[in-house]
Design a protein around this motif. Sequence first.
Motif, PDB file in Angstrom:
ATOM      1  N   TYR A  47      -9.416  -1.240  -8.997  1.00 54.59           N
ATOM      2  CA  TYR A  47     -10.636  -0.946  -8.239  1.00 54.59           C
ATOM      3  C   TYR A  47     -10.585   0.479  -7.689  1.00 54.59           C
ATOM      4  CZ  TYR A  47     -13.645  -0.799  -4.087  1.00 54.59           C
ATOM      5  OH  TYR A  47     -14.549  -0.414  -3.137  1.00 54.59           O
ATOM      6  N   CYS A  48      -9.433   0.853  -7.129  1.00 49.73           N
ATOM      7  CA  CYS A  48      -9.281   2.211  -6.597  1.00 49.73           C
ATOM      8  C   CYS A  48      -9.525   3.256  -7.682  1.00 49.73           C
ATOM      9  CB  CYS A  48      -7.885   2.402  -6.016  1.00 49.73           C
ATOM     10  SG  CYS A  48      -7.622   1.612  -4.409  1.00 49.73           S
ATOM     11  N   THR A  88      -6.280  -0.553   2.529  1.00 49.98           N
ATOM     12  CA  THR A  88      -7.481   0.246   2.780  1.00 49.98           C
ATOM     13  C   THR A  88      -8.418   0.315   1.587  1.00 49.98           C
ATOM     14  OG1 THR A  88      -6.411   2.287   2.063  1.00 49.98           O
ATOM     15  CG2 THR A  88      -6.213   1.722   4.394  1.00 49.98           C
ATOM     16  N   GLU A  89      -7.995  -0.227   0.424  1.00 49.50           N
ATOM     17  CA  GLU A  89      -8.847  -0.205  -0.767  1.00 49.50           C
ATOM     18  C   GLU A  89      -9.303   1.220  -1.094  1.00 49.50           C
ATOM     19  OE1 GLU A  89      -9.866  -3.028  -2.668  1.00 49.50           O
ATOM     20  OE2 GLU A  89      -8.418  -4.218  -1.519  1.00 49.50           O
ATOM     21  N   TYR A  94     -14.606  -5.078  -8.390  1.00 46.40           N
ATOM     22  CA  TYR A  94     -15.629  -4.037  -8.380  1.00 46.40           C
ATOM     23  C   TYR A  94     -16.211  -3.825  -6.984  1.00 46.40           C
ATOM     24  CZ  TYR A  94     -14.932  -4.678 -13.308  1.00 46.40           C
ATOM     25  OH  TYR A  94     -14.334  -4.758 -14.547  1.00 46.40           O
ATOM     26  N   GLY A  95     -15.562  -4.441  -6.017  1.00 44.66           N
ATOM     27  CA  GLY A  95     -15.891  -4.245  -4.618  1.00 44.66           C
ATOM     28  C   GLY A  95     -14.698  -4.656  -3.786  1.00 44.66           C
ATOM     29  N   ALA A  96     -14.641  -4.182  -2.545  1.00 43.98           N
ATOM     30  CA  ALA A  96     -13.493  -4.475  -1.680  1.00 43.98           C
ATOM     31  C   ALA A  96     -13.731  -5.758  -0.890  1.00 43.98           C
ATOM     32  CB  ALA A  96     -13.249  -3.314  -0.726  1.00 43.98           C
ATOM     33  N   PRO A  97     -12.680  -6.550  -0.696  1.00 43.24           N
ATOM     34  CA  PRO A  97     -12.821  -7.744   0.137  1.00 43.24           C
ATOM     35  C   PRO A  97     -12.809  -7.374   1.614  1.00 43.24           C
ATOM     36  CG  PRO A  97     -10.539  -7.520  -0.542  1.00 43.24           C
ATOM     37  CD  PRO A  97     -11.302  -6.410  -1.213  1.00 43.24           C
ATOM     38  N   LYS A  98     -13.136  -8.330   2.456  1.00 39.78           N
ATOM     39  CA  LYS A  98     -12.951  -8.188   3.897  1.00 39.78           C
ATOM     40  C   LYS A  98     -12.127  -9.371   4.359  1.00 39.78           C
ATOM     41  CE  LYS A  98     -15.253  -7.664   8.380  1.00 39.78           C
ATOM     42  NZ  LYS A  98     -16.539  -7.606   9.124  1.00 39.78           N
TER      43      LYS A  98
END
Length: 370
Positions: free
Chosen positions: A249-250, A203-204, A272-276
């Motif tokens: 990242y979290c 869930t990042e 610095y961002g979540a993947p999809k």
Amino acid sequence: MGLTSNKVLLAAALLALALFVLTVWLWPRLAKRGPLAVLARIGVLLGTQLALIAALALTANSSFGFYASWADLFGRNTTPGVVVDHAAGSPTEGALQVLGTLHVNVAGGTVPRIGGQIQKVAVGGGPSGISTTAYVYLPPEYFKDARSRFPVAVVLTGYPGTAEALYKKLKYPAIAAGQVQHKAARPMILVMMRPTVAPPRDTECTDVPGGPQTETFFSTDLPKALEARYRVGADAASWGIIGDSTGGYCALKLALRNPGAYSTAVGLSADYGAPKDATTGDLYGGSAARRRENDLMWRLGHLPHPAVNLLVTSSRQGEHNYRDTLRFISLAGGPTKVSSIILPVGGHNFTTWSREIPPALEWLSAHLTP
């Protein structure tokens, strides 16, 4: 036998060795023409190579803690809800129950007043509805003075990760204890866990629309449960969070989005961002605005900077996030203070993080107050 069992690793190594010896012994007999001989040679070679690959994979998993069990490896770990016993009149939300205790791997680690103690706990869901387990390290000083309150550092793995690796492989409690002994840091309570509190989904640390409310768990439920059980500081100045990879990242995101919960964060080899992808699915319900708000570069470039202290790490050679880390540092400023550890060479692995954790814990301790 479990995936991380030494018996499984030994059996795989012995099988690979036995197949290698068998291949060498049988090869003269198989050195004939004809389809059966060719198939036999292919079979023994394939069997030997598969056994060797399995042994190497088990060795890597034992060293780096990628998967905790066979169910975890094959994606069958759905982690049933944790049973939490509530006494009459006790709160039904944000409850924390101690499931057992472990010794700390330091001199005198069997005696809490000398070596501290690790407690395995179950955290019952509050507003998030999430229940999960964690390992809480209490320093020796916690048992010596019943009046003192302590700062807290939440320690997160990457994805999928295992919480056990944080004290077995990365040795967070032992490092923290040694720094206190040498007066390089102050005593802290460490809360070691996975960011994957709703497995198997990654869930990042996001409140997923119609799904797991992971950000709420870490920003609200977890601090509330710990404050009710342990002598910890009650405001954000006493709370920090550190993690590697996805956990990094979290950590950075939770501090930037919830400065009232965490004043300090460390991102080891963080994105610095979540993947999809297949592990995350759609984390934002199709909302471009939600995705931007969870992108740390976008936040620093477009939103007011909160008063938090951040530490980021990378390597000039071997880390994929080096250029992004430099950009992140350049975007920060004002109330958001950023420090960094940049190694000349280091990959995205436990060896690199083991070099970064000691100075990161010292930095974290210096920025937290009881």
